[in-house]
Write a protein that holds these residues in place. Sequence first.
Motif, PDB file in Angstrom:
ATOM      1  N   ILE C 172     -59.590  35.281  34.186  1.00 37.88           N
ATOM      2  CA  ILE C 172     -58.303  35.125  33.712  1.00 37.88           C
ATOM      3  C   ILE C 172     -58.660  35.591  32.049  1.00 37.88           C
ATOM      4  N   ASN C 174     -56.588  36.813  28.519  1.00 37.56           N
ATOM      5  CA  ASN C 174     -55.435  36.854  27.887  1.00 37.56           C
ATOM      6  C   ASN C 174     -55.974  37.318  26.353  1.00 37.56           C
ATOM      7  N   TYR C 200     -45.435  39.596  21.892  1.00 38.77           N
ATOM      8  CA  TYR C 200     -45.072  39.849  23.309  1.00 38.77           C
ATOM      9  C   TYR C 200     -46.265  40.262  24.055  1.00 38.77           C
ATOM     10  N   ALA C 201     -46.197  39.979  25.391  1.00 39.87           N
ATOM     11  CA  ALA C 201     -47.329  40.817  26.202  1.00 39.87           C
ATOM     12  C   ALA C 201     -46.620  42.168  26.725  1.00 39.87           C
ATOM     13  N   ILE C 204     -48.554  44.209  31.824  1.00 34.50           N
ATOM     14  CA  ILE C 204     -49.059  43.016  32.423  1.00 34.50           C
ATOM     15  C   ILE C 204     -49.876  43.500  33.738  1.00 34.50           C
ATOM     16  N   THR C 205     -49.304  44.276  34.494  1.00 25.33           N
ATOM     17  CA  THR C 205     -50.120  44.829  35.670  1.00 25.33           C
ATOM     18  C   THR C 205     -50.677  45.819  35.797  1.00 25.33           C
ATOM     19  N   VAL C 227     -60.532  41.309  37.066  1.00 27.29           N
ATOM     20  CA  VAL C 227     -60.165  40.571  35.932  1.00 27.29           C
ATOM     21  C   VAL C 227     -58.692  40.682  35.901  1.00 27.29           C
ATOM     22  N   ARG C 228     -58.035  39.488  35.658  1.00 23.70           N
ATOM     23  CA  ARG C 228     -56.542  39.276  35.661  1.00 23.70           C
ATOM     24  C   ARG C 228     -56.039  39.330  34.065  1.00 23.70           C
ATOM     25  N   THR C 230     -53.960  40.037  30.721  1.00 20.62           N
ATOM     26  CA  THR C 230     -52.739  40.089  30.007  1.00 20.62           C
ATOM     27  C   THR C 230     -52.856  40.119  28.476  1.00 20.62           C
ATOM     28  N   HIS C 232     -51.307  41.222  24.858  1.00 17.51           N
ATOM     29  CA  HIS C 232     -50.426  40.844  23.864  1.00 17.51           C
ATOM     30  C   HIS C 232     -50.368  41.637  22.579  1.00 17.51           C
TER      31      HIS C 232
END
Lengths: 340, 340, 340, 340
Positions: C172, C174, C200-201, C204-205, C227-228, C230, C232
């Motif tokens: 994950i 971020n 803000y993100a 995302i996908t 890798v997830r 996200t 910002h």
Amino acid sequence: MKVCIAGASGYTGIELLRILELYKEIEINQITSRQYSGKALKEAFPFFNKSKYQDLIFAEEVDATSSDIYFLCLPHEPSLELVKTLFENNKIIIDLSAAYRIKNKEVYPEYYGFEHRFPELLEVAVYGLVEVFRNDIKSAKIIANPGCYPTATILGLYPLAKEGKIQDDTIIVNALSGISGAGRHLKEDFMYPESFSNAYAYNITKHRHTPEMEDVIKRISDKDVKVRFTPHIIPVSRGMLSTITVKTDLSKKQLRDLYFDYYEKEYFIRLQDRPVRIKEVLGTNFCDIFVDKDEKTGYAVITSAIDNLSKGASFQAVQNMNIILGFEESYNLKNLPIYP
Amino acid sequence: MKVCIAGASGYTGIELLRILELYKEIEINQITSRQYSGKALKEAFPFFNKSKYQDLIFAEEVDATSSDIYFLCLPHEPSLELVKTLFENNKIIIDLSAAYRIKNKEVYPEYYGFEHRFPELLEVAVYGLVEVFRNDIKSAKIIANPGCYPTATILGLYPLAKEGKIQDDTIIVNALSGISGAGRHLKEDFMYPESFSNAYAYNITKHRHTPEMEDVIKRISDKDVKVRFTPHIIPVSRGMLSTITVKTDLSKKQLRDLYFDYYEKEYFIRLQDRPVRIKEVLGTNFCDIFVDKDEKTGYAVITSAIDNLSKGASFQAVQNMNIILGFEESYNLKNLPIYP
Amino acid sequence: MKVCIAGASGYTGIELLRILELYKEIEINQITSRQYSGKALKEAFPFFNKSKYQDLIFAEEVDATSSDIYFLCLPHEPSLELVKTLFENNKIIIDLSAAYRIKNKEVYPEYYGFEHRFPELLEVAVYGLVEVFRNDIKSAKIIANPGCYPTATILGLYPLAKEGKIQDDTIIVNALSGISGAGRHLKEDFMYPESFSNAYAYNITKHRHTPEMEDVIKRISDKDVKVRFTPHIIPVSRGMLSTITVKTDLSKKQLRDLYFDYYEKEYFIRLQDRPVRIKEVLGTNFCDIFVDKDEKTGYAVITSAIDNLSKGASFQAVQNMNIILGFEESYNLKNLPIYP
Amino acid sequence: MKVCIAGASGYTGIELLRILELYKEIEINQITSRQYSGKALKEAFPFFNKSKYQDLIFAEEVDATSSDIYFLCLPHEPSLELVKTLFENNKIIIDLSAAYRIKNKEVYPEYYGFEHRFPELLEVAVYGLVEVFRNDIKSAKIIANPGCYPTATILGLYPLAKEGKIQDDTIIVNALSGISGAGRHLKEDFMYPESFSNAYAYNITKHRHTPEMEDVIKRISDKDVKVRFTPHIIPVSRGMLSTITVKTDLSKKQLRDLYFDYYEKEYFIRLQDRPVRIKEVLGTNFCDIFVDKDEKTGYAVITSAIDNLSKGASFQAVQNMNIILGFEESYNLKNLPIYP
């Protein structure tokens, strides 16, 4: 060549550490700080990790003998004393406080709250505004490094003042300063949430830099001139803009020619073609200047921008050191601003 | 009562939407926007989700008949025409452009690039600076809503000007504006990375608000006064500070008494005890004022703060509307600033 | 040694100009820009006043023969072509676009919108993440300079990935980026008033840097890992922080020992003792890393900070150049961050 | 109805003053502050000039009898005691501290450093997250007003948790907070020059809001779930974004339908069509939520934005008060955000 930075944990001290890191000819052998006494530089400020001085320990007190050059980033009154001692020890002293900036010692009680006990050293000290007093600096033992507002303002006025082209007896100076100008002091006004989105004038009728500016302009122009000075805080960390409104009978072209003549060869003065911007001098030793004339009212409007911590403090101090040590004046000071 | 906001997708249009949302007596039945034509308000601006106007569709053109009150947030020249049409349709017109602000029509070609084709309407239009022209506003058909710099500056000068206490023939005005003052226009200078940490003067010798200020000060004081106006951009979204340096023979006490007499009963003027701060007026209809006197130079220094989009534009427009519609003048406008 | 900077008026191009100014061994003989074609550097960007390249003129097109080293700061697709030409001309190529970063050419149509027409050069290109692929870089002819998010993230994961200590099949990530990461493009979202106070993100996908990270982690760990990611946007000009949450059975002490072993000798990796801060790497080539372990959940949390335009782009490009030219790797790149 | 605000000079206290100003049904008859004891509100905070409470004097101590409703903006431990006293006096208590938020009293010594001496009141207190516990709030005597991070995060997770659609036993939460979240405390890290351009994680392995989130999620879902919580500071004054990465087998469409079912009728929850932005909720009681699904990894990514001082503290407190007093829940809380 060994260097001491007294008061090294304030913003100007850290700025000195950053720039002196680049010198192979110099070794910083002392840094002092009340707040961080006993800690290593890297421990107090993790961004010095990998610096060659990362393990240097903050001392509580200055050792007045073990260094050759002393940069003093201290409050005004402790500086007053320490300069005296160091001068007697025959050291090179670059004092970033105001303790030796103003030749007229009467100013000190009113503006700084103390009697100037060493007026004889006021005569020895050289006001370290290089572009104006370069010749005196070469052999100086005590440099009184200029204040930030005076640096921006006097450089903006110098050609006019020197040539006797200021008409009125009052110059209107409105200046903007980043918050770092207040030093690394805790104050609610300077917390992020309260500074953010804010802007305001302060010390409107009494600011310490007013007599400093008047003192130096008098020495340049041989004329008593008053400065109506209104400083403002704006929400930036660094940066200073001085907007000078001054009566003159020079035309716009004459003005620009005059400034060109004075400044074209000055490496650190950049005459720009549009109003100057603080972002374009941040982290550099440049003073950007733009001169304009409002023919309807007879006022010249001069805007002058510096980084208050660089040209307005620590880089100017190093520029002075370069001259005293016989280095090229711009040595290690030629970096351009980070953009954006 | 039906309301149209022409040019509703710019910053002043959105500010009007936000404040008019609070009125039960009013229905916004038209919003226009070239950029968002055909889109719903919520779609263009997701922060209007849950607003009672969230589903209102932006039209491309104004329908000059279907509303009772027209707020014009358009460029100057389209506004010039539309006001004429709406006036003939007998509508209430509140024009946020400069098209009807200046009585002297000669100013328009030089400063705005067009001939003012309807000088007869210049006579009809009332300059909507409520604290100065309140009586005329009650029965106005066309409100020329003041510019932001003039609002802050004229309110800061009004008591002095009205009482004939301005000595010199030139007033020095240095002002700071947030970036929203430039409107919602794409320009590299206003991108975050370039605006951030920046500050600079602009339009030093020619700014459109200079003749507006001079025109109104002349009407107040019956005296020709020149304004040496230097506007600056600082890195805030909203907010405006006008620092006025003006010769006067009033003492500090006389000055403060004079301003107290004029403004104590004005709800939206707050006389403060220290230099005013833009953060303390953001999102409100307040104009904060602090007056000081520098006895050494004979200059008064007045600082005056507004939110350029609120008191400097849309809230002042609504204050005018309140008066015209017979509401309490401060109706829906009494909110305090968000802090911090 | 003659250098060309293609696309020199974007943020990464300007950053290259700023750093290459310091090299006596190098002469920049070409800069290109569509927007500023025909203008001198100083004219387009007044902060280059007094730079040794101030009078260099922006060309519209790249001359593929007259320089020795080419830094490409172009959009992905033009870069794809130009690299091919320059490679045939036997030039040293440092490509800051993504055109040659990902070994698996199938990624390009989906993520970049074009077919990769030169898969043979994908094999030639070396991914210029020095701390991971240093040996390959020495003899590289084409450097695919890493993306900013992958630089911060892969350096944060490298020891874990290399040692096979990533347990889960999904990591994950971020990340926070300053707005300069979007380049010097006009967009309402990036105007100061709209960026200010915002966060803000986005994407995302589907973000282009996800397959780049997965591709490189696979090469390091020989394991398929997802890798997830996200990303910002936060309201800073520069700076990037990657917060990596990853399952591992290493204890906190084992983790720190592992990172110490890998990175202690890397000049540009600074292992810090508390969570890293973007301000402390701005304008530098440092990647600051802090590793922690949450024993309750079994996740390691690694925070990694870089300046997206320096270590995340132009300084890393110069670090690659230093290696290829046989200079000391840290030559001209050892500056500390400006503070505050 | 008489209201006391205890600790009225902190950020949440001032936010309460600002919003309660709008109520005609309520009179604030007590404000307390150690720092400003004896001063008038306007004197301490000049932006309350012209407020109806401008002349109210800060008291040092709370009078536990003379008001009907008590908002407590105090540190946790003083709040613990005062709630007890006020409860015995049969007052309505809205406690903005954490003293009564967590049902499991074992948490207090580890996370807050004190024993919870009134476990019987932990049972009486209602967790004031309206959209989840509305029914209990109507008759509550003690409201434990939720923390800011838990408000954003739990509202983002509520439909998933309630429906038992959280697969993994650990939820990954990365959150961003403005600096006002730290309260009005002097700390070098929060000075403007040091916060500016900065961003960093903090309290990575131990933050007080983690057990609060876990406690409430357990009550909602009847399942033990761990939260891997990484908070970050970003350079904004207000605003909070929670990015939740959570395993679920719901498809993107199912997710969006579920959130629509739960939240469509909630006035203060706005489901948005793109990732939410903190700027769009500032100064409002809205919680904006966007749900997305990454099919490749099986994770849902939910972003949830609030203003930490409004919905995350004082506005939510007033929303609770509205319910208890029988007002419309959204009374005086429907304002839209200021833009830009």
